[in-house]
Design a protein around this motif. Sequence first.
Motif, short mmCIF file in Angstrom:
data_model
loop_
_atom_site.label_atom_id
_atom_site.label_comp_id
_atom_site.label_asym_id
_atom_site.label_seq_id
_atom_site.Cartn_x
_atom_site.Cartn_y
_atom_site.Cartn_z
N LEU A 146 115.08 11.47 103.11
CA LEU A 146 114.41 12.20 104.17
C LEU A 146 115.49 11.74 105.19
CD1 LEU A 146 110.88 11.15 103.43
CD2 LEU A 146 112.16 13.03 102.62
N ASP A 147 116.66 11.51 105.14
CA ASP A 147 117.51 11.36 106.45
C ASP A 147 118.27 12.70 106.67
OD1 ASP A 147 118.85 10.94 103.76
OD2 ASP A 147 120.28 9.69 104.61
N LEU A 148 117.56 13.67 107.09
CA LEU A 148 118.08 15.04 107.32
C LEU A 148 118.89 14.78 108.85
CD1 LEU A 148 115.12 17.51 106.85
CD2 LEU A 148 117.19 17.06 105.40
N VAL A 149 118.65 13.73 109.69
CA VAL A 149 119.43 13.13 110.73
C VAL A 149 119.95 11.83 110.10
CG1 VAL A 149 119.46 12.35 112.95
CG2 VAL A 149 118.04 14.39 112.37
N PRO A 150 121.18 11.54 110.33
CA PRO A 150 121.56 10.23 109.75
C PRO A 150 121.07 9.15 110.33
CG PRO A 150 123.38 11.63 110.49
CD PRO A 150 122.18 12.54 110.85
N GLU A 151 120.73 7.98 109.42
CA GLU A 151 119.92 6.71 109.68
C GLU A 151 118.65 7.00 110.37
OE1 GLU A 151 122.48 4.12 111.92
OE2 GLU A 151 124.00 4.07 110.38
N ARG A 152 118.12 8.17 110.09
CA ARG A 152 116.78 8.43 110.72
C ARG A 152 115.82 8.95 109.53
NH1 ARG A 152 116.38 9.32 116.98
NH2 ARG A 152 118.31 8.40 117.72
N ILE A 153 114.53 8.71 109.61
CA ILE A 153 113.61 9.51 108.64
C ILE A 153 112.98 10.47 109.36
CG2 ILE A 153 111.13 9.00 107.44
CD1 ILE A 153 113.63 7.17 106.38
N VAL A 154 113.01 11.48 108.81
CA VAL A 154 112.58 12.86 109.06
C VAL A 154 111.28 13.25 108.21
CG1 VAL A 154 113.11 15.21 109.67
CG2 VAL A 154 114.79 13.66 109.87
N ASP A 155 110.27 13.88 108.77
CA ASP A 155 109.03 14.23 108.04
C ASP A 155 108.30 15.36 108.57
OD1 ASP A 155 107.23 12.76 109.17
OD2 ASP A 155 106.82 11.47 107.63
N ALA A 156 107.57 16.03 107.85
CA ALA A 156 106.67 17.05 108.54
C ALA A 156 105.17 16.66 108.77
CB ALA A 156 106.84 18.42 107.64
N ARG A 157 104.62 16.96 109.78
CA ARG A 157 103.01 16.82 109.81
C ARG A 157 102.48 18.24 109.94
NH1 ARG A 157 98.66 13.76 111.62
NH2 ARG A 157 99.79 12.16 110.17
N LEU A 158 101.76 18.51 108.79
CA LEU A 158 101.03 19.85 108.77
C LEU A 158 99.72 19.76 108.98
CD1 LEU A 158 101.94 22.80 106.49
CD2 LEU A 158 99.56 22.24 106.72
N LEU A 159 98.88 20.56 109.72
CA LEU A 159 97.47 20.28 109.76
C LEU A 159 96.55 21.42 109.22
CD1 LEU A 159 94.95 18.81 111.17
CD2 LEU A 159 95.56 20.02 113.25
N ALA A 160 96.02 21.33 108.26
CA ALA A 160 95.04 22.12 107.70
C ALA A 160 93.62 21.91 107.99
CB ALA A 160 95.34 22.19 105.98
N GLN A 161 93.12 23.19 108.41
CA GLN A 161 91.71 22.88 108.94
C GLN A 161 90.68 24.07 108.68
OE1 GLN A 161 92.86 22.52 113.18
NE2 GLN A 161 91.37 20.73 113.33
N LYS A 162 89.46 23.84 108.49
CA LYS A 162 88.43 25.19 108.18
C LYS A 162 88.01 25.71 109.58
CE LYS A 162 86.34 23.88 103.91
NZ LYS A 162 85.29 23.49 103.26
N ASP A 163 88.14 27.04 109.75
CA ASP A 163 88.00 27.74 110.72
C ASP A 163 86.14 28.16 110.80
OD1 ASP A 163 87.51 29.99 108.99
OD2 ASP A 163 89.17 31.19 109.88
N GLY A 164 86.17 28.82 112.15
CA GLY A 164 84.81 29.31 112.25
C GLY A 164 84.01 30.18 111.35
N GLY A 195 104.89 20.57 112.45
CA GLY A 195 105.83 20.17 113.32
C GLY A 195 106.67 18.82 112.55
N LEU A 196 107.87 18.74 112.92
CA LEU A 196 108.46 17.56 112.24
C LEU A 196 108.71 16.32 113.20
CD1 LEU A 196 111.88 19.51 110.88
CD2 LEU A 196 109.95 18.96 110.03
N ARG A 197 108.57 15.29 112.58
CA ARG A 197 108.84 14.06 113.28
C ARG A 197 110.12 13.04 112.97
NH1 ARG A 197 103.30 11.35 111.69
NH2 ARG A 197 104.15 11.38 109.56
N ILE A 198 111.00 12.95 113.81
CA ILE A 198 111.93 12.26 113.61
C ILE A 198 111.88 10.76 113.88
CG2 ILE A 198 114.54 12.14 114.04
CD1 ILE A 198 114.76 14.96 114.51
#
Length: 375
Positions: free
Chosen positions: A215-233, A243-246
């Motif tokens: 997951l080192d899309l940036v050298p020497e760093r972990i990169v992953d994605a946070r996706l929020l799924a929710q039920k609506d009204g 979004g991505l987290r580095i």
Amino acid sequence: MRKRIGILTYRGEAGFTEPGFLRQLVKEGQGLGAEVFLFGPQDVRYSERRIRGYVPAESGWKSDWYGWPDIVIDRYRYYPTPKHSLYLPFRKQNWFRYANSRFTNKFRVHQVLSQDPSLVRWLPQTLPYTRDNLTLLLKQHRILYLKPTNGTGGRSILRVERLKGGYRLHGRTKQQAKSSEKLYNTTALCKRLEHWMEHEKNGNEQFFLQQGLALDLVPERIVDARLLAQKDGGGQWRLTGMGLRIGPPRSSTSNLHGGGKALPAAVFLAERFGEQEATRIILECKELALKTVARIEEHFGQMIEFGFDLGIDVAGRVWIIEMNPKPGRDIFRQLGQKKRYQQAVRRPLEYALYLLENEDVKRERNQDDIWVIEA
């Protein structure tokens, strides 16, 4: 008449965990025309059908007695420790109508998902910790992760990297202290991991091993994605945002609590993979999330939201790292997406109100049917 929504959460001597989010949750509920309050298991007086509930005050919280809620959103983040001992017996009582079902630990979720052939390709190899499983996985993968079944925020996770002539370990403790060391044989590694588990576990918590990903899309760093799924009204699953987290340099995780940084997904992925491939990756993440929540509800019952931690490796392959039924929303604030953050707070409340409205409609229909029969 205003609907009454209770938010079940942990309330300790120091107050509530995640107080900022909970204050916002009560405020948004009031904006939707509902009466919303927080409570812990110790606040319920079943024989009197009333609850000691809490709402934000100018400083801190104020409490009052409330009647039985029409519906409860379970926001309690449970850990197998003495201070949480009231939760499971309380939750099993089913005194209330809940918007979301009880869930389970991360390893059990992996087991459920791995039984679905359509999801297997997204799952990293994952096994309970034993010395034999450690040896097996180290033969197949250069990097492994040792994870607690109930962990959150990247705490107590240890990254194990196989080197020539030894192993390098990186991790963060429950108190977010960084740990880094090098060991020179498998016997020393086993002893160190078992010592780590003994000191890092909460109560009788177990640990599991998971295949490390590139997951080192940036050298020497972990990169992953946070996706929020929710039920609506309207009761439908929606993808609120991604979004991505580095992670910080040489960190074992990307978590924002551990010093990670949030970035917009589309921009970063387009720079790394090109526009076309970035679009494919984002669509695959969304497809994966919707398939997974459908499978989870089949097994565990009605749910309300999930935060997905997804890996995107250097080849552009998508992986499920883990999923959380009581996720944070801070990534949207870090990205400056205020409207999306507000929507992320509101949606569980909108879904709870949708369930109550549907219940009212069904009740009215049943009364109409009775009237026709009697006529």
